[in-house]
Write a protein that holds these residues in place. Structure first.
Motif, PDB file in Angstrom:
ATOM      1  N   GLU A 134       7.178  25.869  10.453  1.00  0.00           N
ATOM      2  CA  GLU A 134       6.364  25.052   9.539  1.00  0.00           C
ATOM      3  C   GLU A 134       7.311  24.200   8.715  1.00  0.00           C
ATOM      4  O   GLU A 134       8.239  24.728   8.092  1.00  0.00           O
ATOM      5  CB  GLU A 134       5.497  25.925   8.629  1.00  0.00           C
ATOM      6  CG  GLU A 134       4.663  25.083   7.659  1.00  0.00           C
ATOM      7  CD  GLU A 134       3.592  25.884   6.929  1.00  0.00           C
ATOM      8  OE1 GLU A 134       2.918  26.715   7.554  1.00  0.00           O
ATOM      9  OE2 GLU A 134       3.442  25.651   5.710  1.00  0.00           O
ATOM     10  N   VAL A 186      10.793  25.434  20.710  1.00  0.00           N
ATOM     11  CA  VAL A 186      10.545  25.366  19.271  1.00  0.00           C
ATOM     12  C   VAL A 186       9.326  24.473  19.045  1.00  0.00           C
ATOM     13  O   VAL A 186       9.280  23.348  19.533  1.00  0.00           O
ATOM     14  CB  VAL A 186      11.752  24.782  18.505  1.00  0.00           C
ATOM     15  CG1 VAL A 186      11.458  24.745  17.007  1.00  0.00           C
ATOM     16  CG2 VAL A 186      13.014  25.587  18.787  1.00  0.00           C
ATOM     17  N   ILE A 187       8.353  25.004  18.309  1.00  0.00           N
ATOM     18  CA  ILE A 187       7.141  24.232  17.989  1.00  0.00           C
ATOM     19  C   ILE A 187       7.131  23.959  16.494  1.00  0.00           C
ATOM     20  O   ILE A 187       7.183  24.898  15.694  1.00  0.00           O
ATOM     21  CB  ILE A 187       5.866  25.011  18.357  1.00  0.00           C
ATOM     22  CG1 ILE A 187       5.883  25.432  19.821  1.00  0.00           C
ATOM     23  CG2 ILE A 187       4.624  24.167  18.053  1.00  0.00           C
ATOM     24  CD1 ILE A 187       4.824  26.476  20.154  1.00  0.00           C
ATOM     25  N   VAL A 188       7.072  22.693  16.125  1.00  0.00           N
ATOM     26  CA  VAL A 188       6.970  22.349  14.711  1.00  0.00           C
ATOM     27  C   VAL A 188       5.533  21.942  14.386  1.00  0.00           C
ATOM     28  O   VAL A 188       4.796  21.446  15.239  1.00  0.00           O
ATOM     29  CB  VAL A 188       7.930  21.198  14.330  1.00  0.00           C
ATOM     30  CG1 VAL A 188       9.370  21.628  14.483  1.00  0.00           C
ATOM     31  CG2 VAL A 188       7.645  19.953  15.158  1.00  0.00           C
ATOM     32  N   MET A 243       0.051  29.995   2.835  1.00  0.00           N
ATOM     33  CA  MET A 243      -0.635  30.212   4.104  1.00  0.00           C
ATOM     34  C   MET A 243       0.171  29.581   5.245  1.00  0.00           C
ATOM     35  O   MET A 243       0.557  28.420   5.151  1.00  0.00           O
ATOM     36  CB  MET A 243      -2.036  29.571   4.050  1.00  0.00           C
ATOM     37  CG  MET A 243      -2.993  30.022   5.117  1.00  0.00           C
ATOM     38  SD  MET A 243      -4.615  29.258   4.902  1.00  0.00           S
ATOM     39  CE  MET A 243      -5.182  30.018   3.383  1.00  0.00           C
ATOM     40  N   HIS A 244       0.430  30.354   6.276  1.00  0.00           N
ATOM     41  CA  HIS A 244       1.135  29.816   7.436  1.00  0.00           C
ATOM     42  C   HIS A 244       0.701  30.548   8.696  1.00  0.00           C
ATOM     43  O   HIS A 244       0.077  31.617   8.635  1.00  0.00           O
ATOM     44  CB  HIS A 244       2.647  29.918   7.254  1.00  0.00           C
ATOM     45  CG  HIS A 244       3.132  31.302   6.939  1.00  0.00           C
ATOM     46  ND1 HIS A 244       3.297  31.770   5.646  1.00  0.00           N
ATOM     47  CD2 HIS A 244       3.448  32.347   7.739  1.00  0.00           C
ATOM     48  CE1 HIS A 244       3.723  33.015   5.671  1.00  0.00           C
ATOM     49  NE2 HIS A 244       3.812  33.402   6.932  1.00  0.00           N
ATOM     50  N   LEU A 245       1.018  29.972   9.821  1.00  0.00           N
ATOM     51  CA  LEU A 245       0.664  30.601  11.091  1.00  0.00           C
ATOM     52  C   LEU A 245       1.477  31.887  11.268  1.00  0.00           C
ATOM     53  O   LEU A 245       2.652  31.930  10.866  1.00  0.00           O
ATOM     54  CB  LEU A 245       0.936  29.651  12.266  1.00  0.00           C
ATOM     55  CG  LEU A 245      -0.179  28.662  12.621  1.00  0.00           C
ATOM     56  CD1 LEU A 245      -0.526  27.742  11.469  1.00  0.00           C
ATOM     57  CD2 LEU A 245       0.206  27.845  13.853  1.00  0.00           C
ATOM     58  N   PRO A 246       0.888  32.908  11.867  1.00  0.00           N
ATOM     59  CA  PRO A 246       1.597  34.184  12.020  1.00  0.00           C
ATOM     60  C   PRO A 246       2.931  34.015  12.757  1.00  0.00           C
ATOM     61  O   PRO A 246       2.989  33.400  13.819  1.00  0.00           O
ATOM     62  CB  PRO A 246       0.622  35.020  12.849  1.00  0.00           C
ATOM     63  CG  PRO A 246      -0.723  34.448  12.548  1.00  0.00           C
ATOM     64  CD  PRO A 246      -0.484  32.968  12.381  1.00  0.00           C
ATOM     65  N   GLY A 247       3.975  34.549  12.137  1.00  0.00           N
ATOM     66  CA  GLY A 247       5.293  34.522  12.763  1.00  0.00           C
ATOM     67  C   GLY A 247       6.088  33.259  12.531  1.00  0.00           C
ATOM     68  O   GLY A 247       7.248  33.167  12.955  1.00  0.00           O
ATOM     69  N   LEU A 256       3.178  29.887  22.883  1.00  0.00           N
ATOM     70  CA  LEU A 256       3.380  31.098  22.080  1.00  0.00           C
ATOM     71  C   LEU A 256       3.383  32.334  22.968  1.00  0.00           C
ATOM     72  O   LEU A 256       4.184  33.254  22.769  1.00  0.00           O
ATOM     73  CB  LEU A 256       2.297  31.206  21.005  1.00  0.00           C
ATOM     74  CG  LEU A 256       2.360  30.170  19.879  1.00  0.00           C
ATOM     75  CD1 LEU A 256       1.173  30.336  18.931  1.00  0.00           C
ATOM     76  CD2 LEU A 256       3.674  30.278  19.112  1.00  0.00           C
ATOM     77  N   TYR A 282       3.914  26.878   2.471  1.00  0.00           N
ATOM     78  CA  TYR A 282       4.173  27.931   3.463  1.00  0.00           C
ATOM     79  C   TYR A 282       3.858  29.304   2.861  1.00  0.00           C
ATOM     80  O   TYR A 282       3.224  30.142   3.514  1.00  0.00           O
ATOM     81  CB  TYR A 282       5.628  27.870   3.910  1.00  0.00           C
ATOM     82  CG  TYR A 282       6.064  29.042   4.758  1.00  0.00           C
ATOM     83  CD1 TYR A 282       5.861  29.049   6.135  1.00  0.00           C
ATOM     84  CD2 TYR A 282       6.690  30.143   4.174  1.00  0.00           C
ATOM     85  CE1 TYR A 282       6.260  30.121   6.909  1.00  0.00           C
ATOM     86  CE2 TYR A 282       7.089  31.224   4.937  1.00  0.00           C
ATOM     87  CZ  TYR A 282       6.881  31.212   6.305  1.00  0.00           C
ATOM     88  OH  TYR A 282       7.275  32.293   7.068  1.00  0.00           O
ATOM     89  N   THR A 283       4.276  29.519   1.641  1.00  0.00           N
ATOM     90  CA  THR A 283       4.053  30.821   0.999  1.00  0.00           C
ATOM     91  C   THR A 283       2.561  31.131   0.896  1.00  0.00           C
ATOM     92  O   THR A 283       2.138  32.261   1.107  1.00  0.00           O
ATOM     93  CB  THR A 283       4.695  30.837  -0.398  1.00  0.00           C
ATOM     94  OG1 THR A 283       6.096  30.607  -0.258  1.00  0.00           O
ATOM     95  CG2 THR A 283       4.470  32.176  -1.091  1.00  0.00           C
TER      96      THR A 283
END
Lengths: 66, 153
Positions: free
Chosen positions: A21, A58-60, A31-35, A13, A28-29
């Motif tokens: 995600e 790309v990180i999944v 709660m998700h990791l910032p950005g 990052l 996702y809506t």
């Protein structure tokens, strides 16, 4: 494709990696990791990935890898 | 799910694909920030106290006893230099033990811990049910993050 842990995630990052995600939109809506962007696994095709930069890592992720 | 997604991206021609296998639950358990409609849900990570007294396993009890006496709490947590939680010294162990003994000989090994993303309301109920006044919070690697106290929830 490589599996990574938390320290490797932080390094990627810091180097400008993109987060995706792959959980359903509702999760996702909430709660998700910032950005992170949301591309649910079931919708993951060429059209859905056009906004991703192919020159950057790309990180999944999902909830717990399962 | 994410391994399949990573394979799919590779098949689509992406050459730098990584799978963060521990996933969102690992991120949350490390008390990292999140975005979304539930991002403001109160978790115990928001109520952590970081001033807990710590001790190293090789220290004599006398040194720890003195530090605990100056602290707000009647216990010490035993950690390695990198913060990995090894044990706990309760007040009784500090008060009733030969002060020259090493912490590692007296400590209660492997105390139970919570993760910081757990909901504050549920943990409050659990502490009340068990008659506890505090719990220890650690990250998934076993590193001490702090303590959470019933009075703060």
């Amino acid at each position: 494709m490589s599996s990574i842990d938390y320290p490797q995630l932080r390094r990627l990052l810091d180097d400008g990696a993109q987060l995706v995600e792959v959980l359903p939109a509702g999760e996702y809506t909430e709660m998700h990791l910032p950005g992170a962007v949301n591309i649910p696994l079931k919708a993951l095709d060429a059209a859905a990935t056009t906004a991703l930069d192919r020159d950057r890592p790309v990180i999944v992720y999902c909830w717990d890898g399962l | 799910m994410s391994p399949r997604a990573a394979c799919r991206l590779s098949m689509l021609g992406f050459t730098q694909v990584y799978d963060y296998v521990p996933g969102k639950v690992d991120w949350l358990a490390r008390n990292q920030p999140v975005e979304g409609t539930d991002a403001d849900t109160t978790t115990i990570g928001r109520h952590l106290r970081h001033e807990v007294t710590t001790a190293r396993p090789e220290e004599p009890i006398s040194q720890v006893r003195a530090r605990v006496a100056r602290s707000a709490h009647r216990f010490a947590l035993v950690t390695t230099a990198d913060g990995t939680l090894l044990g706990r010294l309760r007040a009784a162990a500090l008060d009733d033990t030969d002060p020259t003994r090493a912490v590692s000989q007296v400590m209660e090994a492997g105390p139970s811990t919570l993760r910081p993303h757990e909901p504050a309301a549920a943990i409050k109920d659990r502490l009340v049910d068990k008659g506890l006044t505090y719990a220890i919070v650690a990250d998934p690697d076993g590193r001490l993050l702090g303590t959470v106290h019933l009075a703060d929830l």
